[in-house]
Design a protein around this motif. Structure first.
Motif, mmCIF file in Angstrom:
data_model
loop_
_atom_site.group_PDB
_atom_site.id
_atom_site.type_symbol
_atom_site.label_atom_id
_atom_site.label_comp_id
_atom_site.label_asym_id
_atom_site.label_seq_id
_atom_site.Cartn_x
_atom_site.Cartn_y
_atom_site.Cartn_z
ATOM 1 N N LEU A 53 0.833 -1.204 0.000
ATOM 2 C CA LEU A 53 0.000 0.000 0.000
ATOM 3 C C LEU A 53 0.869 1.256 0.000
ATOM 4 C CD1 LEU A 53 -2.816 1.256 0.091
ATOM 5 C CD2 LEU A 53 -2.724 1.092 2.590
ATOM 6 N N ASP A 54 1.920 1.250 0.813
ATOM 7 C CA ASP A 54 2.810 2.415 0.856
ATOM 8 C C ASP A 54 3.468 2.663 -0.503
ATOM 9 O OD1 ASP A 54 2.237 2.928 3.491
ATOM 10 O OD2 ASP A 54 4.065 2.026 4.281
ATOM 11 N N ASP A 55 3.911 1.587 -1.164
ATOM 12 C CA ASP A 55 4.528 1.741 -2.485
ATOM 13 C C ASP A 55 3.545 2.342 -3.482
ATOM 14 O OD1 ASP A 55 6.830 0.587 -1.496
ATOM 15 O OD2 ASP A 55 6.529 -1.345 -2.488
ATOM 16 N N ASP A 56 2.303 1.885 -3.424
ATOM 17 C CA ASP A 56 1.299 2.357 -4.376
ATOM 18 C C ASP A 56 0.937 3.814 -4.128
ATOM 19 O OD1 ASP A 56 1.270 -0.121 -5.584
ATOM 20 O OD2 ASP A 56 -0.412 -0.863 -4.396
ATOM 21 N N VAL A 57 0.818 4.188 -2.866
ATOM 22 C CA VAL A 57 0.532 5.596 -2.550
ATOM 23 C C VAL A 57 1.694 6.478 -3.003
ATOM 24 C CG1 VAL A 57 0.122 7.244 -0.689
ATOM 25 C CG2 VAL A 57 -0.980 4.997 -0.625
ATOM 26 N N ALA A 58 2.919 6.019 -2.769
ATOM 27 C CA ALA A 58 4.087 6.796 -3.193
ATOM 28 C C ALA A 58 4.113 6.958 -4.705
ATOM 29 C CB ALA A 58 5.365 6.115 -2.706
ATOM 30 N N ALA A 59 3.792 5.893 -5.436
ATOM 31 C CA ALA A 59 3.768 5.968 -6.899
ATOM 32 C C ALA A 59 2.689 6.928 -7.373
ATOM 33 C CB ALA A 59 3.543 4.585 -7.493
ATOM 34 N N GLN A 85 -1.589 -8.104 -13.535
ATOM 35 C CA GLN A 85 -0.507 -7.783 -12.603
ATOM 36 C C GLN A 85 -0.942 -8.250 -11.209
ATOM 37 O OE1 GLN A 85 2.322 -3.941 -11.526
ATOM 38 N NE2 GLN A 85 0.223 -3.543 -12.119
ATOM 39 N N PRO A 86 -0.255 -9.215 -10.621
ATOM 40 C CA PRO A 86 -0.688 -9.715 -9.316
ATOM 41 C C PRO A 86 -0.546 -8.640 -8.243
ATOM 42 C CG PRO A 86 1.495 -10.532 -9.824
ATOM 43 C CD PRO A 86 1.007 -9.848 -11.068
ATOM 44 N N ILE A 87 -1.312 -8.787 -7.196
ATOM 45 C CA ILE A 87 -1.259 -7.840 -6.089
ATOM 46 C C ILE A 87 -0.650 -8.519 -4.872
ATOM 47 C CG2 ILE A 87 -3.642 -8.388 -5.386
ATOM 48 C CD1 ILE A 87 -3.890 -5.430 -4.493
ATOM 49 N N SER A 88 0.195 -7.787 -4.158
ATOM 50 C CA SER A 88 0.852 -8.328 -2.977
ATOM 51 C C SER A 88 -0.102 -8.342 -1.779
ATOM 52 C CB SER A 88 2.074 -7.481 -2.641
ATOM 53 O OG SER A 88 2.623 -7.852 -1.382
ATOM 54 N N VAL A 89 0.079 -9.336 -0.938
ATOM 55 C CA VAL A 89 -0.664 -9.380 0.325
ATOM 56 C C VAL A 89 -0.418 -8.106 1.123
ATOM 57 C CG1 VAL A 89 -0.836 -10.576 2.535
ATOM 58 C CG2 VAL A 89 -0.710 -11.890 0.426
ATOM 59 N N ALA A 90 0.769 -7.522 0.976
ATOM 60 C CA ALA A 90 1.116 -6.307 1.716
ATOM 61 C C ALA A 90 0.252 -5.109 1.326
ATOM 62 C CB ALA A 90 2.592 -5.967 1.499
ATOM 63 N N CYS A 91 -0.456 -5.203 0.220
ATOM 64 C CA CYS A 91 -1.353 -4.118 -0.189
ATOM 65 C C CYS A 91 -2.653 -4.113 0.597
ATOM 66 C CB CYS A 91 -1.685 -4.231 -1.677
ATOM 67 S SG CYS A 91 -0.304 -4.014 -2.810
ATOM 68 N N ILE A 92 -3.063 -5.272 1.064
ATOM 69 C CA ILE A 92 -4.419 -5.395 1.598
ATOM 70 C C ILE A 92 -4.488 -5.742 3.077
ATOM 71 C CG2 ILE A 92 -5.281 -6.046 -0.684
ATOM 72 C CD1 ILE A 92 -5.479 -8.944 0.313
ATOM 73 N N THR A 93 -3.328 -5.864 3.730
ATOM 74 C CA THR A 93 -3.324 -6.281 5.133
ATOM 75 C C THR A 93 -2.784 -5.209 6.083
ATOM 76 O OG1 THR A 93 -1.181 -7.362 4.772
ATOM 77 C CG2 THR A 93 -3.153 -8.739 4.579
ATOM 78 N N VAL A 94 -2.571 -4.010 5.575
ATOM 79 C CA VAL A 94 -2.038 -2.918 6.392
ATOM 80 C C VAL A 94 -3.164 -1.944 6.748
ATOM 81 C CG1 VAL A 94 -0.423 -0.990 6.454
ATOM 82 C CG2 VAL A 94 0.221 -3.117 5.306
ATOM 83 N N PRO A 95 -3.371 -1.658 8.027
ATOM 84 C CA PRO A 95 -4.404 -0.684 8.398
ATOM 85 C C PRO A 95 -4.103 0.682 7.787
ATOM 86 C CG PRO A 95 -3.695 -1.934 10.319
ATOM 87 C CD PRO A 95 -2.727 -2.259 9.217
ATOM 88 N N VAL A 96 -5.139 1.338 7.295
ATOM 89 C CA VAL A 96 -4.953 2.640 6.661
ATOM 90 C C VAL A 96 -5.049 3.753 7.695
ATOM 91 C CG1 VAL A 96 -5.933 1.739 4.512
ATOM 92 C CG2 VAL A 96 -7.402 2.999 6.110
ATOM 93 N N GLY A 97 -4.504 4.902 7.329
ATOM 94 C CA GLY A 97 -4.629 6.081 8.170
ATOM 95 C C GLY A 97 -5.942 6.800 7.912
ATOM 96 N N ARG A 98 -6.013 8.050 8.366
ATOM 97 C CA ARG A 98 -7.227 8.839 8.153
ATOM 98 C C ARG A 98 -7.464 8.999 6.652
ATOM 99 N NH1 ARG A 98 -10.449 12.861 10.579
ATOM 100 N NH2 ARG A 98 -11.170 14.443 9.104
ATOM 101 N N PRO A 99 -8.584 8.522 6.139
ATOM 102 C CA PRO A 99 -8.809 8.586 4.695
ATOM 103 C C PRO A 99 -9.150 10.001 4.228
ATOM 104 C CG PRO A 99 -10.718 7.622 5.772
ATOM 105 C CD PRO A 99 -9.671 7.808 6.833
ATOM 106 N N LEU A 100 -8.693 10.309 3.045
ATOM 107 C CA LEU A 100 -8.882 11.650 2.495
ATOM 108 C C LEU A 100 -10.348 11.974 2.266
ATOM 109 C CD1 LEU A 100 -7.343 14.162 1.511
ATOM 110 C CD2 LEU A 100 -7.132 13.049 -0.739
ATOM 111 N N ALA A 116 -7.762 0.422 -5.619
ATOM 112 C CA ALA A 116 -7.177 1.765 -5.625
ATOM 113 C C ALA A 116 -8.005 2.777 -4.856
ATOM 114 C CB ALA A 116 -6.954 2.258 -7.053
ATOM 115 N N GLY A 117 -9.211 2.403 -4.439
ATOM 116 C CA GLY A 117 -9.949 3.293 -3.550
ATOM 117 C C GLY A 117 -9.179 3.559 -2.268
ATOM 118 N N ALA A 118 -8.490 2.524 -1.769
ATOM 119 C CA ALA A 118 -7.660 2.706 -0.572
ATOM 120 C C ALA A 118 -6.449 3.569 -0.876
ATOM 121 C CB ALA A 118 -7.218 1.348 -0.038
ATOM 122 N N VAL A 119 -5.930 3.455 -2.090
ATOM 123 C CA VAL A 119 -4.729 4.200 -2.469
ATOM 124 C C VAL A 119 -5.030 5.686 -2.604
ATOM 125 C CG1 VAL A 119 -2.884 4.402 -4.172
ATOM 126 C CG2 VAL A 119 -3.834 2.148 -3.641
#
Length: 233
Positions: A45-51, A152-167, A71-74
């Protein structure tokens, strides 16, 4: 505010890349709206937000940020100062402290939805049969074959990390609910849209309307552009 300098930035979901927005990009550009489709690595998730934020850095002026599915989370984790609105296209919207997996699993899956599990590298691939059965049942057989071939496969690390305050708690949000979605049940989409107080439109489309009903998606985005930026001429 004039829309002359407003840009729509699009973020793709799992098992896809920026080219999944091709038809929507064409429609928006034909309407005179500058559009960029970000490329997300789907590695965390962090990589995707940074990108995504690196893409937005190249945009001068205000941005309407749209995300499909994962990508709603991103898009909600972006901290770009020039984002004026969020648009969810059959997308996932975890709240602060939730993970993508949490919100995806809050209701029973559609009977046609595939069972998903990571491989030895922590990557989740969509089974071949899921493309016509659940992911893009309204697409042509040629489109379904292409989606499978370039997924393009998605990493487990994209979907298992709690998100911060959403925009979406700080900027206005719109939500396109896909009534015929077999990947994210419609009742889950309604829950997320209502929770965020989004402006909702409901359409009889599948999980990937950006491919199978691009005019519907483009019309929603153009309406948001008008409301955020004033009349476009």
């Amino acid at each position: 505010m004039s829309t002359d300098n407003l840009t729509v930035v699009l973020a793709h979901g799992a098992w896809a890349d920026g080219s999944s927005w091709e038809k929507v990009v064409s429609a928006l550009e034909s309407a005179g709206v500058c559009t960029i489709a970000a490329q997300l690595p789907l590695t965390s998730l962090d990589d995707d937000v940074a990108a995504l934020d690196r893409t937005i850095e190249h945009v001068e002026g205000p941005v309407v940020l749209a995300g499909h599915a994962y990508a709603g989370a991103v898009i909600a984790a972006s901290r770009a100062a020039n984002v004026r609105a969020l648009v969810y296209v059959a997308a996932l919207a975890p709240d602060e402290g939730e993970t993508v997996a949490d919100i995806l699993g809050r209701v029973a899956p559609h009977p046609a939805a595939p069972a998903l599990a990571p491989d030895a590298h922590g990557l989740i691939w969509l089974p071949d049969e899921a493309f016509p059965a659940a992911f893009a049942q309204d697409a042509t057989s040629e489109e379904q074959t292409y989606l499978r071939a370039v997924q393009q496969p998605i990493s487990v690390a994209c979907i298992t990390v709690p998100v911060g305050r959403p925009l979406w708690k700080d900027v206005p949000a719109w939500f396109l609910i896909a009534q015929n979605d077999r990947m994210i049940p419609v009742e889950n989409q309604r829950f997320m849209a209502e929770r965020m107080g989004a402006t909702v439109s409901v359409h009889a489309v599948d999980h990937v309307p950006l491919l199978t009903a691009p005019t519907v998606v483009a019309d929603v985005l153009l309406d948001v552009v008008e409301k955020v930026g004033g009349n476009h001429g």
